[in-house]
Design an enzyme around this catalytic site. Structure first.
Site, mmCIF file in Angstrom:
data_model
loop_
_atom_site.group_PDB
_atom_site.id
_atom_site.type_symbol
_atom_site.label_atom_id
_atom_site.label_comp_id
_atom_site.label_asym_id
_atom_site.label_seq_id
_atom_site.Cartn_x
_atom_site.Cartn_y
_atom_site.Cartn_z
ATOM 1 N N SER A 282 0.203 -5.466 10.316
ATOM 2 C CA SER A 282 0.571 -6.346 9.217
ATOM 3 C C SER A 282 1.760 -7.243 9.584
ATOM 4 O O SER A 282 2.755 -6.765 10.125
ATOM 5 C CB SER A 282 0.925 -5.486 8.002
ATOM 6 N N ARG B 203 0.817 -1.211 0.000
ATOM 7 C CA ARG B 203 0.000 0.000 0.000
ATOM 8 C C ARG B 203 0.853 1.265 0.000
ATOM 9 O O ARG B 203 2.015 1.243 0.377
ATOM 10 C CB ARG B 203 -0.926 0.014 1.222
ATOM 11 N N HIS C 43 -9.723 -4.087 13.076
ATOM 12 C CA HIS C 43 -8.676 -4.676 12.239
ATOM 13 C C HIS C 43 -8.185 -5.932 12.961
ATOM 14 O O HIS C 43 -7.187 -5.922 13.662
ATOM 15 C CB HIS C 43 -7.528 -3.684 12.039
ATOM 16 N N LYS D 137 -8.377 -2.408 1.513
ATOM 17 C CA LYS D 137 -8.215 -1.569 2.682
ATOM 18 C C LYS D 137 -8.937 -0.230 2.535
ATOM 19 O O LYS D 137 -9.301 0.391 3.531
ATOM 20 C CB LYS D 137 -6.728 -1.395 3.016
ATOM 21 N N THR E 270 -3.791 -13.523 10.219
ATOM 22 C CA THR E 270 -4.254 -14.534 9.264
ATOM 23 C C THR E 270 -3.781 -15.924 9.678
ATOM 24 O O THR E 270 -4.564 -16.877 9.730
ATOM 25 C CB THR E 270 -3.748 -14.186 7.841
ATOM 26 N N ASP F 105 -9.148 -10.705 8.840
ATOM 27 C CA ASP F 105 -8.594 -9.346 8.833
ATOM 28 C C ASP F 105 -9.534 -8.199 9.224
ATOM 29 O O ASP F 105 -9.085 -7.228 9.789
ATOM 30 C CB ASP F 105 -8.011 -9.066 7.443
HETATM 31 N N1 LIG Z 1 5.326 -17.393 16.126
HETATM 32 C C1 LIG Z 1 4.662 -16.955 15.054
HETATM 33 N N2 LIG Z 1 3.365 -16.560 15.142
HETATM 34 C C2 LIG Z 1 2.703 -16.086 14.073
HETATM 35 N N3 LIG Z 1 3.240 -15.978 12.843
HETATM 36 C C3 LIG Z 1 4.519 -16.374 12.675
HETATM 37 C C4 LIG Z 1 5.275 -16.865 13.759
HETATM 38 N N4 LIG Z 1 6.509 -17.175 13.303
HETATM 39 C C5 LIG Z 1 6.513 -16.886 12.004
HETATM 40 N N5 LIG Z 1 5.327 -16.409 11.583
HETATM 41 C C6 LIG Z 1 5.005 -15.942 10.211
HETATM 42 O O1 LIG Z 1 4.660 -14.565 10.263
HETATM 43 C C7 LIG Z 1 3.704 -14.239 9.290
HETATM 44 C C8 LIG Z 1 2.447 -13.648 9.914
HETATM 45 O O2 LIG Z 1 1.711 -13.059 8.882
HETATM 46 P P1 LIG Z 1 0.139 -12.957 8.802
HETATM 47 O O3 LIG Z 1 -0.523 -14.014 9.598
HETATM 48 O O4 LIG Z 1 -0.221 -12.859 7.359
HETATM 49 O O5 LIG Z 1 -0.043 -11.535 9.489
HETATM 50 P P2 LIG Z 1 -1.252 -10.544 9.432
HETATM 51 O O6 LIG Z 1 -2.430 -11.295 8.945
HETATM 52 O O7 LIG Z 1 -1.406 -10.070 10.831
HETATM 53 O O8 LIG Z 1 -0.813 -9.451 8.501
HETATM 54 C C9 LIG Z 1 3.392 -15.504 8.543
HETATM 55 O O9 LIG Z 1 4.164 -15.522 7.389
HETATM 56 C C10 LIG Z 1 3.818 -16.593 9.549
HETATM 57 O O10 LIG Z 1 4.201 -17.778 8.924
HETATM 58 C C1 LIG Z 2 -3.462 -6.232 3.266
HETATM 59 C C2 LIG Z 2 -3.027 -5.768 4.369
HETATM 60 O O1 LIG Z 2 -3.309 -6.443 5.554
HETATM 61 P P1 LIG Z 2 -2.422 -7.406 6.488
HETATM 62 O O2 LIG Z 2 -1.010 -7.143 6.152
HETATM 63 O O3 LIG Z 2 -2.790 -6.953 7.846
HETATM 64 O O4 LIG Z 2 -2.849 -8.811 6.222
HETATM 65 C C3 LIG Z 2 -2.332 -4.496 4.364
HETATM 66 O O5 LIG Z 2 -2.107 -3.953 5.442
HETATM 67 O O6 LIG Z 2 -2.025 -4.007 3.257
HETATM 68 CA CA LIG Z 3 -4.116 -5.663 7.729
HETATM 69 MN MN LIG Z 4 -3.569 -10.795 7.258
#
Ligand SMILES: Nc1ncnc2c1ncn2[C@@H]1O[C@H](COP(=O)(O)OP(=O)(O)O)[C@@H](O)[C@H]1O
Ligand SMILES: C=C(OP(=O)(O)O)C(=O)O
Ligand SMILES: [Ca+2]
Ligand SMILES: [Mn+2]
Length: 660
Positions: free
Chosen positions: A360, A178, A342, A323, A365, A379
Site C-alpha cells: 500500500s 483495514r 496484488h 480486500k 495505482t 490493484d
Molecule cells: N516517485 C513516486 N512514485 C510513485 N508514487 C509517488 C512518488 N512520489 C510520490 N508518490 C505518491 O505516493 C502515492 C502512491 O500511492 P498509490 O499509487 O495509491 O499506491 P498503491 O496503489 O500501491 O497503494 C501517491 O499518493 C503518489 O502521488
Molecule cells: C485498499 C488497499 O489497497 P492499496 O493501499 O494497495 O491501494 C488496502 O490495502 O487497504
Molecule cells: Ca493494496
Molecule cells: Mn492502489
C-alpha cells in the site's frame, strides 16, 4: 403474488382517466396565444413527478402496467431475485424472521412486492414498528444506479455531501483503514490442510460455530433495518473464470463503493445472475460481541470458505469488502492453476504488458494509471495460461496530496459517480482540499475503471513482459531502479519489502521496514511459496524481466533526503516499458548485488546510484547494512521452503539476498 389492484391502491398503478378541466381565459390572457406544447400531460403532481424519471430495467422496479408480456417476466424475475435475497438473509437457527421486500420504505417511488410464495395476497409495509421480528419487513434496494445511491446517501447518511466536481464525499466512521488483526478465517477439515496458518500468516482461525454466531448477529442487524442494499456483481474480467458475488450492506456508500469496484453486470447478465458464488454480509455499523469466543475487539471480519460467505461487524471501512474478496480470489484461483496478484497492470500500444507489485502506498495505482498506456487495472489481477485479467471493475486511489498536474487522469476521474472517502472540503464551495489530513491520511477515491480515459475494456491483456516490484524505501538506500535476475525477482517478491513513515506525530520519525510476502501477505490464503512458484514458472515461460523500483527516498533517509520525484519515476518506468533500459549498461551494487543502469534519459545521473546521492557516505553504508540485516532476518522463515519443483532455483533464490 403481485396484483394490479393493489398497485393502484398503493397510488402508483393506473387510475381511471379523468376529463381535463376546461381552461378559463382571463381578459388579459386572451391576446396571448395558447402555448399548448407547454401543458404537461400529467393529471396530478405525483404523476408529473413520476414522468420526470424515465423507467429503466433492471435497477428500477417497474411501476404500472407498461407492456403486459414484459411485465409478467419482470415480476417473475423480481420474485425469484427476492426469494434468493431473502434466502441469503434468512436466520439459519430460527423458523421465522424478517421478510425481504423490494423498494425503499421512505421513497414511495419503489413498489413493494411480496415475495413469499405461499402468501397469495400483497402485504403492506407495517406503519408501526413491531417487536416481533417475523412481522418485520426489510426493503431491498437492489443494484441501484449511482444516481439513486447518491440520493439515498445524501438523504439518509450523515457525512454525505456532493463535492464541487460531483463526487460523493463520505465518512467511513471510526475506521479509516483495514483492521487485519480482526480478520478471522474458519478452520475446518479442508481449510486446516489447505490454508496458510501460523507465524506470518494473516489467517487467524475461528471455528464454524463462532462464525455462525457472528453471521446471525449480522443478519439480525441487517433484518432489523428498514432497508438493506444488495449488489449482485462479478469479479474477474476473464470470462472463463468469472466469480459471482452478492454484497448485502446497510449504507448507500457501501453499495456505491462496490458498484464502482466490482464488475458491473449488464441488464441481461443480471437477469440470468442466478445464485451467487460468494456473499458478503456487511453489518459494519454494528459491533461484534466481544464476549464471543475468538473476538479480541468489537470489529470482526470473518471468512467462511465452505459456506462461501463473509461477515463484517464493527467497521465501515469499505476497503474490507474489496480486500476480503481479493482474499477469496487468492483461494479460488490457485485451485484453477491461476495466479492471483496484488498488482497494478497496464499495456502499451504494441501490446506489451507490465505488472506493478507493491504494498500500500508504493505506487501501483499511480504508476499503472499512465496517460500513454492502456490501464488494465490498479490493484488485483489474475494470470492464467491465456491472459492477465483484472479482478475488479474499478480503482481505489489514494488522494492525499493529489494534484491535477502530476496525476491528471486520477484527478479527472473524481467526478459524478466517484466515492470520495474521508476527504475534507470547503463547506461552501465544496472544493476538496487534498492536502488536508484532518480525518485521515488514507483519503481515497473509488471510481469505475472506465473513468480513466485509456482504460482497456474488457480489462485483460497478453502475458506480461515486465514485472516491476515497487518499494517505497524510506531508508533511501535502494536504487531508484535495478534490473533483477529471476532468482532476485523471487527473493524480493517473497520478501515484499517497503518502508513508509508511519504516523504524523511531531519530531523525527524513523522509517519502519515492512515485509509482506508476495507484496500482500494480508490477503494470501495459501503459503507464499505457492504463489512464488507460480510466478517464477510464468515469468520463465513467458520471458518476463523483473525490476526493482524504489519510489521512496534518495539522497538520505526520511528526514534528510527527499522522496524521488514522481516525474523521474515515470521516466524510469517509461524506459522499462520501451525496452531501452534493457539495453543499458549496468553496474552491480555491493551488499544487495543489484544491477544499476549507468544512465536513463531525463533522470539525473547522480540519483541512480544511492551512494552518490548521499552526502554522508558513512551514514549511507550504515543504513544500507541495517536494511540488509532486516531483509536477512525476515527471510529466515522461508529458508526451509522449496519454491516449486526446481531445486536449483530454490538455491539461487536463497543466495539472491544481500551478502555482507
Ligand atoms: N516517485 C513516486 N512514485 C510513485 N508514487 C509517488 C512518488 N512520489 C510520490 N508518490 C505518491 O505516493 C502515492 C502512491 O500511492 P498509490 O499509487 O495509491 O499506491 P498503491 O496503489 O500501491 O497503494 C501517491 O499518493 C503518489 O502521488
Ligand atoms: C485498499 C488497499 O489497497 P492499496 O493501499 O494497495 O491501494 C488496502 O490495502 O487497504
Ligand atoms: Ca493494496
Ligand atoms: Mn492502489
Amino acid at each position: 403474488m403481485f396484483q394490479k389492484e393493489e398497485m393502484a391502491a398503493n397510488g402508483t398503478g393506473v387510475t381511471s382517466p379523468r376529463t381535463p378541466l376546461k381552461s378559463i381565459l382571463t381578459e388579459k390572457a386572451k391576446g396571448i396565444p395558447n402555448d399548448s406544447a407547454g401543458t404537461v400531460k400529467a393529471q396530478t403532481i405525483e404523476e408529473l413527478h413520476s414522468l420526470q424519471r424515465k423507467r429503466s430495467a433492471p435497477n428500477t422496479p417497474l411501476q404500472g402496467t407498461a407492456g403486459a408480456f414484459a411485465n409478467l417476466s419482470e415480476d417473475e424475475r423480481q420474485r425469484q431475485q427476492l426469494q434468493s435475497i431473502s434466502a441469503s438473509l434468512a436466520s439459519l437457527t430460527r423458523g421465522t424472521g424478517p421478510k425481504v421486500i423490494r423498494g425503499d420504505p421512505g421513497g414511495g417511488k419503489y413498489q413493494a412486492v411480496s415475495h413469499v410464495a405461499h402468501h397469495h395476497h400483497h402485504i403492506e409495509a407495517p406503519v408501526i414498528s413491531v417487536s416481533d421480528s417475523s412481522l418485520k419487513f426489510t426493503h431491498v434496494l437492489y443494484n441501484l444506479s449511482p444516481g439513486e445511491l447518491y440520493e439515498q446517501a445524501l438523504k439518509y447518511e450523515k457525512g454525505s455531501f456532493l463535492t464541487s466536481t460531483g463526487a460523493l464525499a463520505t465518512l467511513s466512521g471510526a475506521k479509516t483503514g483495514r483492521s487485519p488483526r480482526d480478520k478471522r478465517v474458519v478452520i475446518d477439515d479442508t481449510t486446516q490442510d489447505e490454508l496458510w496458518w501460523g507465524t506470518g500468516s494473516p489467517n487467524i482461525e475461528m471455528d464454524e460455530h463462532t462464525f455462525m454466531v457472528n453471521r446471525e448477529r449480522a443478519v439480525d442487524y441487517l433484518n432489523s433495518l428498514d432497508k438493506v442494499f444488495v449488489n449482485d456483481q462479478f469479479l474477474n474480467w476473464d470470462p472463463k473464470n468469472r466469480i459471482k458475488v452478492r454484497i448485502v450492506s446497510c449504507r448507500a456508500y457501501h453499495s456505491l463503493f462496490m458498484h464502482n469496484m466490482c464488475i458491473r453486470p449488464t441488464p441481461e447478465e443480471l437477469e440470468n445472475f442466478g445464485t451467487p458464488d460468494f456473499t458478503i454480509y456487511n453489518a459494519g455499523q454494528f459491533p461484534c460481541n466481544r464476549y464471543t469466543h475468538y473476538m479480541t475487539s468489537s470489529t470482526s471480519i470473518d471468512i467462511n470458505l465452505n459456506r462461501k460467505e463473509m461477515v463484517i461487524l464493527g467497521t465501515q471501512y469499505a476497503g474490507e469488502m474489496k480486500k476480503g474478496l481479493f482474499s477469496l480470489m487468492h483461494y479460488l484461483m490457485p485451485k484453477r492453476h491461476i495466479l492471483s496478484l496484488h498488482s497494478g497492470c497496464n499495456m502499451g500500444k504494441d501490446g506489451d504488458v507490465a505488472l506493478f507489485f507493491g504494498l500500500s502506498g508504493t505506487g501501483k495505482t499511480t504508476l499503472s494509471t499512465d496517460h500513454n498506456r492502456f490501464l488494465i487495472g490498479d490493484d488485483e489481477h489474475c494470470w492464467s495460461d491465456d491472459c492477465v485479467s483484472n479482478i475488479e471493475g474499478g480503482c481505489y486511489a489514494k488522494c492525499i496530496d493529489l494534484s491535477k498536474e502530476k496525476e491528471p487522469d486520477i484527478w479527472n476521474a473524481i467526478k459524478f459517480g466517484t466515492v470520495l472517502e474521508n476527504v475534507v472540503f470547503d463547506e461552501h464551495t465544496r472544493e476538496v482540499d487534498y492536502t488536508d489530513k484532518s480525518v485521515t491520511e488514507n483519503t481515497r477515491a473509488a471510481y469505475p475503471i472506465e473513468f480513466i480515459p485509456n482504460a482497456k475494456i474488457p480489462c485483460f491483456g497478453p502475458h506480461p513482459k515486465n514485472v516491476i516490484l515497487l518499494a517505497c524505501d524510506a531508508f533511501g538506500v535502494l536504487p531508484p531502479v535495478s534490473k533483477l535476475s529471476l532468482a532476485q525477482t523471487m527473493y524480493h517478491f517473497i520478501s515484499g519489502y517497503t518502508a513508509l513513515v508511519a504516523g504524523t506525530v511531531d519530531g523525527i520519525k524513523e522509517p519502519t521496514a515492512t515485509f509482506s510476502a508476495c507484496f500482500g501477505a494480508a490477503f494470501l490464503m495459501l503459503h507464499p511459496t505457492t504463489y512464488a512458484a507460480m510466478l517464477a514458472e510464468k515469468m520463465q515461460k513467458h520471458g518476463a524481466t523483473g525490476w526493482l523500483v524504489n519510489t521512496g527516498w534518495c539522497g538520505g533517509s526520511y528526514g534528510s533526503g527527499n522522496r524521488i520525484k514522481l516525474p523521474y519515476t515515470r521516466k524510469i518506468i517509461n524506459a522499462i516499458h520501451s525496452g531501452s533500459l534493457l539495453k543499458a549498461t549496468y553496474e552491480k551494487t555491493e551488499v544487495f548485488g543489484l544491477e544499476i543502469p549507468n544512465e536513463i534519459e531525463g533522470v539525473p545521473k547522480e540519483i541512480l546510484r544511492p551512494e552518490n546521492a548521499w552526502a554522508d557516505k558513512e551514514a549511507y553504508k550504515n543504513t544500507l547494512l541495517k536494511l540488509a540485516g532486516l531483509f536477512k532476518n525476515n527471510f529466515e522463515t522461508f529458508t526451509e521452503y522449496k519454491i516449486g519443483e526446481d531445486k536449483k532455483l530454490t538455491e539461487e533464490i536463497l543466495a539472491a539476498g544481500p551478502i555482507f
